[in-house]
Scaffold this motif. Sequence first.
Motif, PDB file in Angstrom:
ATOM      1  N   GLU B 155     -22.245  60.103 -17.708  1.00 43.18           N
ATOM      2  CA  GLU B 155     -22.493  59.111 -18.747  1.00 43.18           C
ATOM      3  C   GLU B 155     -22.273  57.754 -18.138  1.00 43.18           C
ATOM      4  N   ARG B 156     -23.305  56.916 -18.149  1.00 42.44           N
ATOM      5  CA  ARG B 156     -23.186  55.562 -17.593  1.00 42.44           C
ATOM      6  C   ARG B 156     -22.800  54.601 -18.707  1.00 42.44           C
ATOM      7  N   LEU B 157     -21.737  53.858 -18.475  1.00 43.21           N
ATOM      8  CA  LEU B 157     -21.269  52.909 -19.478  1.00 43.21           C
ATOM      9  C   LEU B 157     -21.813  51.521 -19.154  1.00 43.21           C
ATOM     10  N   LEU B 158     -22.766  51.057 -19.963  1.00 41.73           N
ATOM     11  CA  LEU B 158     -23.347  49.735 -19.751  1.00 41.73           C
ATOM     12  C   LEU B 158     -22.837  48.780 -20.826  1.00 41.73           C
ATOM     13  N   GLU B 159     -23.221  47.492 -20.737  1.00 37.69           N
ATOM     14  CA  GLU B 159     -22.694  46.506 -21.670  1.00 37.69           C
ATOM     15  C   GLU B 159     -23.051  46.857 -23.113  1.00 37.69           C
ATOM     16  N   ASP B 160     -24.289  47.261 -23.320  1.00 40.72           N
ATOM     17  CA  ASP B 160     -24.732  47.437 -24.697  1.00 40.72           C
ATOM     18  C   ASP B 160     -25.186  48.858 -25.011  1.00 40.72           C
ATOM     19  N   SER B 161     -25.058  49.748 -24.047  1.00 42.24           N
ATOM     20  CA  SER B 161     -25.522  51.111 -24.286  1.00 42.24           C
ATOM     21  C   SER B 161     -24.804  52.108 -23.392  1.00 42.24           C
ATOM     22  N   VAL B 162     -24.972  53.369 -23.742  1.00 42.16           N
ATOM     23  CA  VAL B 162     -24.420  54.453 -22.933  1.00 42.16           C
ATOM     24  C   VAL B 162     -25.581  55.371 -22.578  1.00 42.16           C
ATOM     25  N   GLU B 163     -25.737  55.663 -21.287  1.00 39.44           N
ATOM     26  CA  GLU B 163     -26.834  56.517 -20.851  1.00 39.44           C
ATOM     27  C   GLU B 163     -26.299  57.833 -20.314  1.00 39.44           C
ATOM     28  N   GLU B 164     -27.003  58.884 -20.639  1.00 36.43           N
ATOM     29  CA  GLU B 164     -26.678  60.179 -20.054  1.00 36.43           C
ATOM     30  C   GLU B 164     -27.730  60.434 -18.979  1.00 36.43           C
ATOM     31  N   VAL B 165     -27.281  60.691 -17.749  1.00 36.24           N
ATOM     32  CA  VAL B 165     -28.248  60.902 -16.669  1.00 36.24           C
ATOM     33  C   VAL B 165     -27.882  62.152 -15.877  1.00 36.24           C
ATOM     34  N   GLU B 166     -28.857  62.658 -15.133  1.00 40.79           N
ATOM     35  CA  GLU B 166     -28.532  63.749 -14.226  1.00 40.79           C
ATOM     36  C   GLU B 166     -29.214  63.525 -12.893  1.00 40.79           C
ATOM     37  N   ALA B 167     -28.577  64.001 -11.835  1.00 41.35           N
ATOM     38  CA  ALA B 167     -29.106  63.797 -10.486  1.00 41.35           C
ATOM     39  C   ALA B 167     -28.660  64.959  -9.613  1.00 41.35           C
ATOM     40  N   PRO B 168     -29.490  65.285  -8.596  1.00 42.74           N
ATOM     41  CA  PRO B 168     -29.118  66.395  -7.700  1.00 42.74           C
ATOM     42  C   PRO B 168     -28.025  65.974  -6.719  1.00 42.74           C
ATOM     43  N   VAL B 169     -27.158  66.906  -6.324  1.00 39.80           N
ATOM     44  CA  VAL B 169     -26.219  66.626  -5.246  1.00 39.80           C
ATOM     45  C   VAL B 169     -26.972  66.816  -3.922  1.00 39.80           C
ATOM     46  N   PRO B 170     -26.561  66.175  -2.822  1.00 43.44           N
ATOM     47  CA  PRO B 170     -25.454  65.227  -2.735  1.00 43.44           C
ATOM     48  C   PRO B 170     -25.830  63.876  -3.320  1.00 43.44           C
ATOM     49  N   LEU B 171     -24.824  63.153  -3.811  1.00 41.38           N
ATOM     50  CA  LEU B 171     -25.077  61.818  -4.355  1.00 41.38           C
ATOM     51  C   LEU B 171     -23.825  60.962  -4.288  1.00 41.38           C
ATOM     52  N   VAL B 172     -24.038  59.659  -4.534  1.00 41.10           N
ATOM     53  CA  VAL B 172     -22.925  58.705  -4.630  1.00 41.10           C
ATOM     54  C   VAL B 172     -22.779  58.331  -6.096  1.00 41.10           C
ATOM     55  N   VAL B 173     -21.538  58.325  -6.577  1.00 41.14           N
ATOM     56  CA  VAL B 173     -21.264  57.955  -7.972  1.00 41.14           C
ATOM     57  C   VAL B 173     -20.220  56.846  -7.972  1.00 41.14           C
ATOM     58  N   SER B 174     -20.414  55.820  -8.806  1.00 36.40           N
ATOM     59  CA  SER B 174     -19.311  54.872  -9.010  1.00 36.40           C
ATOM     60  C   SER B 174     -18.768  55.074 -10.410  1.00 36.40           C
ATOM     61  N   VAL B 175     -17.450  54.938 -10.539  1.00 35.29           N
ATOM     62  CA  VAL B 175     -16.807  55.215 -11.824  1.00 35.29           C
ATOM     63  C   VAL B 175     -16.184  53.945 -12.412  1.00 35.29           C
ATOM     64  N   VAL B 176     -16.097  53.908 -13.729  1.00 34.75           N
ATOM     65  CA  VAL B 176     -15.392  52.824 -14.418  1.00 34.75           C
ATOM     66  C   VAL B 176     -13.988  53.318 -14.785  1.00 34.75           C
ATOM     67  N   SER B 177     -13.099  52.415 -15.105  1.00 35.04           N
ATOM     68  CA  SER B 177     -11.705  52.811 -15.330  1.00 35.04           C
ATOM     69  C   SER B 177     -11.537  53.657 -16.580  1.00 35.04           C
ATOM     70  N   GLU B 178     -12.516  53.617 -17.489  1.00 35.29           N
ATOM     71  CA  GLU B 178     -12.427  54.422 -18.713  1.00 35.29           C
ATOM     72  C   GLU B 178     -12.509  55.924 -18.420  1.00 35.29           C
ATOM     73  N   ILE B 179     -12.905  56.302 -17.215  1.00 34.38           N
ATOM     74  CA  ILE B 179     -13.184  57.715 -16.933  1.00 34.38           C
ATOM     75  C   ILE B 179     -11.933  58.584 -16.959  1.00 34.38           C
ATOM     76  N   ASN B 180     -10.785  58.047 -16.614  1.00 37.55           N
ATOM     77  CA  ASN B 180      -9.569  58.868 -16.568  1.00 37.55           C
ATOM     78  C   ASN B 180      -8.329  57.992 -16.497  1.00 37.55           C
ATOM     79  N   GLU B 181      -7.190  58.626 -16.486  1.00 34.36           N
ATOM     80  CA  GLU B 181      -5.910  57.938 -16.327  1.00 34.36           C
ATOM     81  C   GLU B 181      -5.363  58.395 -14.976  1.00 34.36           C
ATOM     82  N   PRO B 182      -5.309  57.508 -13.975  1.00 29.87           N
ATOM     83  CA  PRO B 182      -4.860  57.959 -12.648  1.00 29.87           C
ATOM     84  C   PRO B 182      -3.413  58.465 -12.668  1.00 29.87           C
ATOM     85  N   ARG B 183      -3.157  59.504 -11.888  1.00 32.66           N
ATOM     86  CA  ARG B 183      -1.811  60.067 -11.816  1.00 32.66           C
ATOM     87  C   ARG B 183      -0.916  59.216 -10.927  1.00 32.66           C
TER      88      ARG B 183
END
Lengths: 280, 253
Positions: B155-183
């Motif tokens: 799920e890509r979090l954009l300023e005004d929308s949220v997109e659901e996308v899919e892509a084949p591996v291998p790939l590069v992903v960047s994450v936003v801080s909303e994705i989890n709570e780091p241990r």
Amino acid sequence: MEIGRLREGVRARSKLLLKGPGGDDVLPGEAAEAVFRAASSLRPSVILLGATRNGRETASRLAAKLGWRCASEVSKVTAKAGELAAERSVYAGKVVASVACALPAVATVKTGSYQRSDAEGGTVEEADVGAVDGAVRLLSRKKKEAGGPDLKKARVIVSAGRGVKRKEDLPLLEGLARDMGGALGCSRPLSSDLGWLPEECHIGLTGVTVKPEVYVAVGISGQLQHIAGMKDSKIVVAINTDRSAPIFQASDYGIVGDLYQVVPALRKALAARKGPAPAA
Amino acid sequence: MRIAVCVKHAVDEAELKAGSDGAPVLAGAACKMSTFDKNAVEEALRLKSAHSGEVVAVTAGPADARRTLKEALAMGADRGVIVGTDAPSADTSRTAGLLAAAVRKAGPFDLVICSEGSSDTYSGQVPPMLAEALGVPYVGYARKLQVDGSVARAERLLEDSVEEVEAPVPLVVSVVSEINEPRYPTLIQIMQASKKQVEEYSQDQLGVPTRPASVRVTHMAMQTSNRKRVTVEGSPEEAASRLVQALEREGVL
Ligand SMILES: Cc1cc2nc3c(=O)[nH]c(=O)nc-3n(C[C@H](O)[C@H](O)[C@H](O)COP(=O)(O)OP(=O)(O)OC[C@H]3O[C@@H](n4cnc5c(N)ncnc54)[C@H](O)[C@@H]3O)c2cc1C
């Protein structure tokens, strides 16, 4: 997909409509590929994009494909003597950096750093760049509910931070915002981590940039990333229990105190002001 | 699943001080793992625990960047890779090139995870450039990530929308801080991190030629603020009415 072709004086004289990738559903990877193809034949010396999330991604990929330099989130852009020069804010807004690179270059322009031009006219050309087939597939796109107020237009903003203990306490601050003829905003943790307010209410580096007449930071410590989004406000007021909170350094008026006492007192003082003048 | 996670040893913006000329003193400035990189490491560890495999933390930076690698290892990454470089952080295409070469050498990987942008310069260029350099698909600004066999869904979090996308591996992903709570690593994990393997690749070894910096920083100055900094004293009631008077004087009420 529409591209304003920029010439001297930064006014879109003609627009180029790239045909090939599908309408609204263009993903940044596809946009980068389409513009790359167009740029390879048009050979512009600067390509500017808006510094939105998609804009940043498209610009970076485009620069990589073209082998050009890429400057991010810039304002005060000039391009002369074979060089692009601009300003940008770094270290969470603590530092202003002047950056430069050789042309041709790609840059993303910080949103809100230029007045929107509503100049109509110019010509529209079309260019067919052929089908663009990205490896990433869009399954769905949901517009976020525009539930929040338009903070960019608000004259007064009361902003809630982590000093607010429970979601149920937000109406207190909302009330203050109403009394002052303003809207409620927040620091990032309240929207992104706690989900108490919609995402577009969060002010700062990763949220909206605002410039109201009065900004009232309530229970906000004043971390750099927050300040970055409100530092151009006309008057800043801070309410915080911690005398040493950095927000006081970035404020015109500070009240060291518990928001649960100060905010109700403030509402009373505002109501008294509006009430009938006391008899002499 | 084999996952590379890219981390940056970034100047700690909170500690940054001005020199006598008003410019920030970057030489010897305190550094830390770039804030959102912790979310990237956390997501890599979360995927590893769901799919088993290996998490490799990769950094390009000066020798001191080993401290940031060690932090990733303490969180739970299995091994670390450092590419020694003094290239300025503004030279994003160079950083992306070095990381790509290191990821190739240490790989192959199914997934390369980065954070959306670093807490110091926040230009957000390296992750998409890394994908271009590796010639693999890229998904930016993920707030949810799932890998199912050979397909990644996000799920890509954009300023005004949220997109659901899919892509084949291998790939590069960047994450936003909303994705989890780091241990937070435990003391034992911090101690064990010193025993984990860290490999250093030199730029020569990777065969990435040095070139002039792509974007240069020509000048830096601390932002100055000229706020009044008046403390409004008194009981809550007194302070409140004094504040209202002050705002009336300012003509903003
Ligand atoms: C790359 C990056 C980008 C970021 N972008 C943003 C951004 O855009 N916007 C943003 O806001 N943050 C952003 N952050 C997060 C930012 O660093 C801070 O963590 C955040 O702003 C802190 O929010 P806060 O002030 O509400 O909470 P805290 O820092 O926890 O402060 C709470 C304050 O409330 C005070 N308080 C407690 N109880 C009371 C009371 N009863 N009455 C009055 N005061 C009280 C405390 O003294 C304290 O000062 C970003 C971080 C990073 C790394």
